[in-house]
Design a protein around this motif. Structure first.
Motif, short mmCIF file in Angstrom:
data_model
loop_
_atom_site.label_atom_id
_atom_site.label_comp_id
_atom_site.label_asym_id
_atom_site.label_seq_id
_atom_site.Cartn_x
_atom_site.Cartn_y
_atom_site.Cartn_z
N LEU A 113 49.52 44.66 36.50
CA LEU A 113 50.64 44.77 35.65
C LEU A 113 50.01 44.22 34.31
O LEU A 113 50.35 44.64 33.24
CB LEU A 113 51.92 44.16 35.82
CG LEU A 113 52.83 45.31 36.62
CD1 LEU A 113 54.19 44.41 37.11
CD2 LEU A 113 52.80 46.51 36.22
N ILE A 114 49.37 42.96 34.25
CA ILE A 114 49.04 42.31 33.03
C ILE A 114 48.03 43.31 32.31
O ILE A 114 48.17 43.58 31.23
CB ILE A 114 48.11 41.03 33.31
CG1 ILE A 114 49.42 40.04 34.12
CG2 ILE A 114 47.77 40.50 32.03
CD1 ILE A 114 48.71 38.69 34.55
N THR A 115 47.17 43.87 33.41
CA THR A 115 46.17 44.76 32.64
C THR A 115 46.89 45.95 32.00
O THR A 115 46.71 46.50 30.79
CB THR A 115 45.35 45.45 33.76
OG1 THR A 115 44.91 44.15 34.51
CG2 THR A 115 44.12 46.15 33.09
N PHE A 116 47.88 46.52 32.57
CA PHE A 116 48.69 47.84 32.03
C PHE A 116 49.57 47.46 30.87
O PHE A 116 49.85 48.23 29.85
CB PHE A 116 49.77 48.32 33.05
CG PHE A 116 49.04 48.70 34.37
CD1 PHE A 116 47.92 49.53 34.42
CD2 PHE A 116 49.85 48.73 35.55
CE1 PHE A 116 47.44 49.87 35.56
CE2 PHE A 116 49.17 49.13 36.68
CZ PHE A 116 47.96 49.95 36.58
N ILE A 117 49.87 46.06 30.52
CA ILE A 117 50.52 45.69 29.29
C ILE A 117 49.43 45.45 28.21
O ILE A 117 49.56 46.02 26.95
CB ILE A 117 51.19 44.61 29.62
CG1 ILE A 117 52.39 44.94 30.44
CG2 ILE A 117 51.84 43.83 28.21
CD1 ILE A 117 53.26 43.77 31.00
N THR A 118 48.25 44.77 28.56
CA THR A 118 47.27 44.43 27.61
C THR A 118 46.53 45.46 27.16
O THR A 118 46.13 45.86 25.94
CB THR A 118 46.31 43.59 28.29
OG1 THR A 118 46.85 42.60 28.97
CG2 THR A 118 45.53 42.79 27.14
N ILE A 126 50.70 51.24 47.67
CA ILE A 126 51.44 50.83 46.45
C ILE A 126 50.29 49.87 45.72
O ILE A 126 49.72 50.08 44.57
CB ILE A 126 52.79 49.96 46.26
CG1 ILE A 126 53.91 51.08 46.70
CG2 ILE A 126 52.99 49.69 44.86
CD1 ILE A 126 55.31 50.42 46.83
N GLY A 127 49.74 48.93 46.52
CA GLY A 127 48.74 47.91 45.97
C GLY A 127 47.54 48.49 45.61
O GLY A 127 46.88 48.59 44.41
N THR A 128 47.11 49.63 46.53
CA THR A 128 45.94 50.36 46.18
C THR A 128 46.19 51.35 45.11
O THR A 128 45.01 51.45 44.18
CB THR A 128 45.68 51.13 47.36
OG1 THR A 128 45.78 50.46 48.49
CG2 THR A 128 44.14 51.76 47.33
N LEU A 129 47.18 51.72 44.74
CA LEU A 129 47.56 52.64 43.68
C LEU A 129 47.28 51.88 42.39
O LEU A 129 46.45 52.33 41.50
CB LEU A 129 48.59 53.19 43.75
CG LEU A 129 49.13 54.49 42.99
CD1 LEU A 129 48.22 55.64 43.53
CD2 LEU A 129 50.56 54.76 42.89
N LEU A 130 48.00 50.66 42.48
CA LEU A 130 47.98 49.94 41.17
C LEU A 130 46.57 49.40 40.92
O LEU A 130 46.01 49.32 39.72
CB LEU A 130 48.82 48.64 41.31
CG LEU A 130 50.34 49.06 41.24
CD1 LEU A 130 51.03 47.76 41.70
CD2 LEU A 130 50.88 49.49 39.91
N LEU A 131 45.83 49.00 41.81
CA LEU A 131 44.53 48.39 41.66
C LEU A 131 43.36 49.64 41.10
O LEU A 131 42.79 49.23 40.39
CB LEU A 131 44.03 47.80 42.84
CG LEU A 131 42.64 47.43 43.05
CD1 LEU A 131 42.42 46.32 42.29
CD2 LEU A 131 42.01 47.15 44.34
N GLY A 132 43.66 50.73 41.94
CA GLY A 132 42.71 51.62 41.76
C GLY A 132 42.79 51.81 40.04
O GLY A 132 41.72 52.44 39.41
N THR A 133 43.85 52.45 39.67
CA THR A 133 44.22 52.56 38.33
C THR A 133 43.92 51.51 37.37
O THR A 133 43.32 51.84 36.45
CB THR A 133 45.66 52.93 38.09
OG1 THR A 133 46.31 53.48 39.09
CG2 THR A 133 46.06 53.61 36.71
#
Lengths: 260, 432
Positions: free
Chosen positions: B157-162, B23-30
Motif C-alpha cells: 500500500l505504501i508503494t501504491f500511495i507513493t 490477495i497477498g500475491t495480487l498486491l505484491l505482483g502489482t
C-alpha cells in the motif's frame, strides 16, 4: 547602471581536485544573445552547470538578475545537451514539451488546460506540431534539439542556458533554431549558448564569453571577438595552470581552504 | 477434470488460507511490476539483486534478536540490511576507484554469504521456531497467514500511495535528470524514494517468491511492458497487471504441488510472458522477420515485372510476349519462385498470359516504367551529385528503385529535370 542578467564572480570548479574553471569573472547585461566559446574540454558546459547548481563549486558565486538561483529559478530555463538523455524513454514529443510546464512545486498536480495549450503552441513555434504523437526515438538529431527548445520555450523563462544546441544537427534545423533564438531576443529574453563553431559565432551572437579553463575575454562581439583573443582561447591551456592542477589532483589538495 | 476442480476451488475464496495468499500475491505482483518500471528505466536493475540478497543477514538477525518468527521483526531486519547495502554500494563507488557494477557484486556476495552463515547458525540453535526460515530463499506463498498479509499488504500500500504522488517527479527525473535538477527537483531525494520503494517491495516479496528470485519479479514485467507501449504511465500499468497475473498463475501452479517453492514458478511464468513479448510485440523479432520476408517478396515481384518489360523493350521485337523460362533465365532466383511471382503479378492485373507467353497490361507497363524510371534517374543522380563513374551506379539503383516513395520520386524528377537518357545511354520512360 543597467541590470545584469548574469554575474559570475570568481567562480572556481574542480572535478576530483582537478580545477576545470579557475577564477572566472564576468557580467552580461540583460537581453543579450551570448555565445560561450572555447575549445573542447575548456569547461564551457561546466560553466553552465555550475551556474545552474548542477555541479558542486569550489569557490566564488553567481547571480542571475542580481539574485541567487533559488530566488529566480522559475525565470531560468536550462537546455541540456541532447545526448544527455535516454531517447528510448517511453514518451512522445508532446510529453517532453509538457515537461516544460512543470515547476518543482507544481509537480504534484496535473497540468491545466492552459499548460497543455502552451505546450502545443511551443511545439508549433519549432514547427514540430505534426510530430506531437511520435515516440521521441523516431526523431532526427535536429528534431530532437527542436523538441528541447520547445520544452524550454514552454518554461516561459526570461533567461535561457543552452548547452551545445547546434551540435550534430542539419543545416536547416540550425537555421530554424537561430531564428527562434533571435525572435526570443527580440522579446527581451537573455540567452546563453555554448557553441564551438567560430565561423557562425560572429553571425549569431552579439555578446561573447571566451573561456579556456580561465576567462579570456567577455564583451560585445565586435570588440571581443578579435584574432588576438581567439588565438589566446585556442592556443592551449596555460602550462603552469595545468601543472598546478595535476599537483592538486595527485595530492588531493583543496583549491580553497576548507573550514572544519 | 481434477485440475478444473482445483482451479475453481483455488479461486472460489472459500478457503481463508487461499484467499490470504491470493490477495497477498495480487498486491505484491502489482507493486513489484510498477516499481520495476522505475528500476528498469533508471538502468539500475543490478542493484535489485544486491538489495534482495543482502536482506538475508538482516532477516536472520531479526530472528535471533526476537527469537520468534514474527514477520515484522524479520522484515525490519531485512530492510535494515538492505538499506545498509544501498549505502555501502553508493559510498564504495563514490569514494574509491571501484566502479558501481563491481561495488554491487562485492556488496551482494559479502552480505549474502554472511546471511547464509547466519542461517546455518540459526538452524543449529535448536530453536523450534526456526523451521521454515529457509523458505525465504525461494519463497513459499502457501505459508502466508492473516498477520503476514497485513504486513506485506501494508508495504504494498505504501508503494501504491507513493507512486502516483511522485509520478511526475519520477517521469522527468528518469527521462532527463539534469533538467529535473534545473527546475529544482532534488535528485538525491528522488533517488532515495526509488531505493526505498525497491527495498519495501523486495521485503514484501521475500515470503512469496524468495530472496533469490524477487529481482526477476521486479524487472521482468517492466522489461516486457516497455516492448508494448511508448507511454510512461501505460508502461507502469501494463507492468503492474503483468506482475499480478503472472504471480497468481505461479502461485496456483505451486499450490497444485505443495512441495514446490513458489518463486521459480512465478519467474517461469514471467519469463514466458517476456519471451512472447520479445517475439510478438510491435517491434518484436517476429514482426521484423515478417517485414524482411515481405520486402524480399516485393523486390522479387518488382524485378520480375521489370524483366518482362525489359525483355520486351530489347530482345523480343514481336508482340507475342515472353515465356516463364525466358524470364527465369534473366533472374538469378529459382524458377519456382519466379513462377510464383508471375502468378502474383497476374492476380494483381499487371500481366496477362496468352498461351505460354506473358504480356504486360497497361497498368503493368506503367508500373514497370515507374521502376525503370526511378532506377535510371537515381543512376543519374548518383553520377551528378556523388560524382560516381557510370559503371558504379547500377548496383545502388538496383535496390533503391524498390523503396522510393511517390514523394521522393517527384523530388527526384524535380531535381534532375526530365533528362532523356541515363548514364548508360538508355531511354528514360516518362508518363505520357
Amino acid at each position: 547602471m543597467k541590470l545584469n542578467s548574469l554575474e559570475v564572480h570568481d567562480l572556481t570548479v574542480s572535478y576530483q581536485h582537478n580545477p576545470v574553471l579557475w577564477n572566472i569573472n564576468f557580467n552580461v547585461p540583460v537581453g543579450k544573445l551570448t555565445g560561450i566559446i572555447g575549445p573542447n574540454g575548456a569547461g564551457k558546459s561546466t560553466l553552465l552547470k555550475a551556474i545552474m547548481d548542477l555541479t558542486p563549486i569550489s569557490g566564488g558565486y553567481t547571480k542571475l538578475f542580481d539574485k541567487a538561483l533559488d530566488d529566480v529559478r522559475s525565470r531560468i530555463a536550462y537546455v541540456p545537451q541532447k545526448d544527455a538523455v535516454d531517447w528510448d524513454f517511453p514518451a512522445t514529443v508532446l510529453d517532453v514539451v509538457q515537461m516544460g510546464r512543470y515547476s518543482n512545486k507544481s509537480l504534484f498536480r496535473r497540468l491545466s488546460k492552459k499548460d497543455e495549450d502552451i505546450a502545443i503552441d511551443c511545439l508549433s513555434k519549432v514547427e514540430m506540431l505534426d510530430y506531437s504523437d511520435r515516440h521521441i526515438s523516431e526523431l532526427s538529431g535536429g528534431q530532437k534539439q527542436r523538441v528541447f527548445i520547445a520544452r524550454a520555450l514552454a518554461q516561459e523563462a526570461d533567461l535561457y542556458f543552452m548547452d551545445e544546441p547546434f551540435a550534430g544537427i542539419d543545416a536547416a534545423s540550425e537555421k530554424q533554431i537561430i531564428d527562434i533564438l533571435l525572435q526570443m531576443q527580440k522579446e527581451g529574453k537573455s540567452i546563453f549558448v555554448v557553441h564551438h563553431d567560430l565561423q557562425s559565432a560572429i553571425d549569431y551572437f552579439d555578446w561573447v564569453v571566451l573561456v579556456n579553463t580561465r576567462l579570456i575575454a567577455s564583451g560585445p562581439i565586435k570588440e571581443t571577438f578579435t584574432t588576438e583573443n581567439l588565438k589566446e582561447t585556442y592556443g592551449g591551456k596555460l602550462t603552469l595552470l595545468s601543472k598546478l592542477g595535476q599537483e592538486l589532483k595527485s595530492k588531493k589538495f583543496p583549491i580553497r581552504e576548507e573550514y572544519q | 477434470m481434477i485440475l478444473w476442480e482445483q482451479l475453481t476451488y483455488f479461486f472460489s475464496f472459500r478457503d481463508a488460507n487461499i484467499t490470504n495468499v491470493l490477495i497477498g500475491t495480487l498486491l505484491l505482483g502489482t507493486a513489484a511490476g510498477m516499481v520495476g518500471t522505475l528500476v528498469v528505466l533508471s538502468k539500475k536493475t543490478l542493484i535489485i539483486d544486491a538489495i534482495s540478497h543482502s536482506m538475508l543477514p538482516g532477516i536472520c538477525i531479526g530472528f535471533l534478536l526476537s527469537g520468534v518468527k514474527n514477520p515484522l521483526y524479520l522484515m525490519l531486519g531485512g530492510m535494515a540490511s538492505a538499506t545498509l547495502a544501498v549505502f555501502l554500494i553508493g559510498e564504495i563507488s563514490k569514494r574509491s576507484k571501484i566502479k558501481i557494477d563491481a561495488a554491487i557484486a562485492i556488496t551482494l556476495s559479502i552480505l549474502f554469504s554472511f546471511g547464509v552463515i547466519m542461517l546455518n547458525v540459526v538452524q543449529n540453535t535448536g530453536n523450534p521456531n526456526q523451521s521454515g526460515l529457509n523458505d525465504f530463499l525461494f519463497g513459499k506463498a502457501a505459508s502466508m497467514l492473516q498477520e503476514d498479509l497485513l504486513l506485506f499488504g501494508g508495504l504494498c500500500l505504501i508503494t501504491f500511495i507513493t507512486l502516483p504522488l511522485f509520478f511526475r517527479h519520477f517521469k522527468i527525473s528518469l527521462f532527463d535528470p539534469i533538467f529535473a535538477q534545473s527546475i529544482g527537483v532534488k535528485r538525491f531525494i528522488i533517488q532515495s524514494i526509488i531505493s526505498f520503494l525497491i527495498i519495501i517491495t523486495a521485503a514484501a516479496g521475500v515470503q512469496t517468491v524468495g530472496i533469490i528470485l524477487i529481482s526477476a519479479m521486479i524487472i521482468a514485467p517492466a522489461s516486457a511492458s516497455l516492448l508494448w507501449t511508448n507511454n510512461f504511465k501505460r508502461t507502469m500499468i501494463y507492468s503492474g497487471v503483468t506482475g499480478a497475473v503472472c504471480s497468481i498463475v505461479g502461485v496456483f501452479i505451486s499450490y497444485l504441488s505443495p512441495k514446490m517453492p513458489t518463486g521459480p514458478w512465478v519467474v517461469v511464468t514471467l519469463a514466458s510472458v517476456s519471451i512472447l513479448s520479445v517475439l510478438f510485440s510491435p517491434n518484436g523479432l517476429l514482426v521484423k522477420q515478417l517485414q524482411i520476408r515481405k520486402n524480399r517478396k516485393s523486390i522479387l515481384r518488382e524485378n520480375v515485372l521489370k524483366t518482362v518489360y525489359k525483355l520486351k523493350e530489347k530482345i523480343i521485337k514481336n508482340n507475342q510476349g515472353v515465356s516463364t523460362e525466358l524470364v527465369s533465365n534473366y533472374r538469378p532466383t529459382a524458377i519456382r519462385k519466379v513462377k510464383k511471382a508471375l502468378k502474383h503479378l497476374q492476380r494483381k492485373g499487371l500481366i496477362v498470359k496468352g498461351g505460354d507467353f506473358w504480356t504486360l497490361t497497361e497498368h503493368g507497363t506503367q508500373e514497370a516504367e515507374r521502376i525503370v524510371r526511378v532506377h535510371r534517374l537515381w543512376e543519374l543522380y548518383l553520377q551528378k551529385f556523388m560524382h560516381l563513374p557510370s559503371d558504379y551506379v547500377h548496383n545502388s539503383a538496383e535496390s533503391i528503385e524498390h523503396i522510393v516513395t511517390p514523394e521522393i520520386e517527384r523530388s527526384l524528377e524535380k531535381i534532375m529535370g526530365k533528362p532523356e537518357l541515363d548514364p548508360h545511354q538508355q531511354k528514360i520512360p516518362y508518363q505520357k
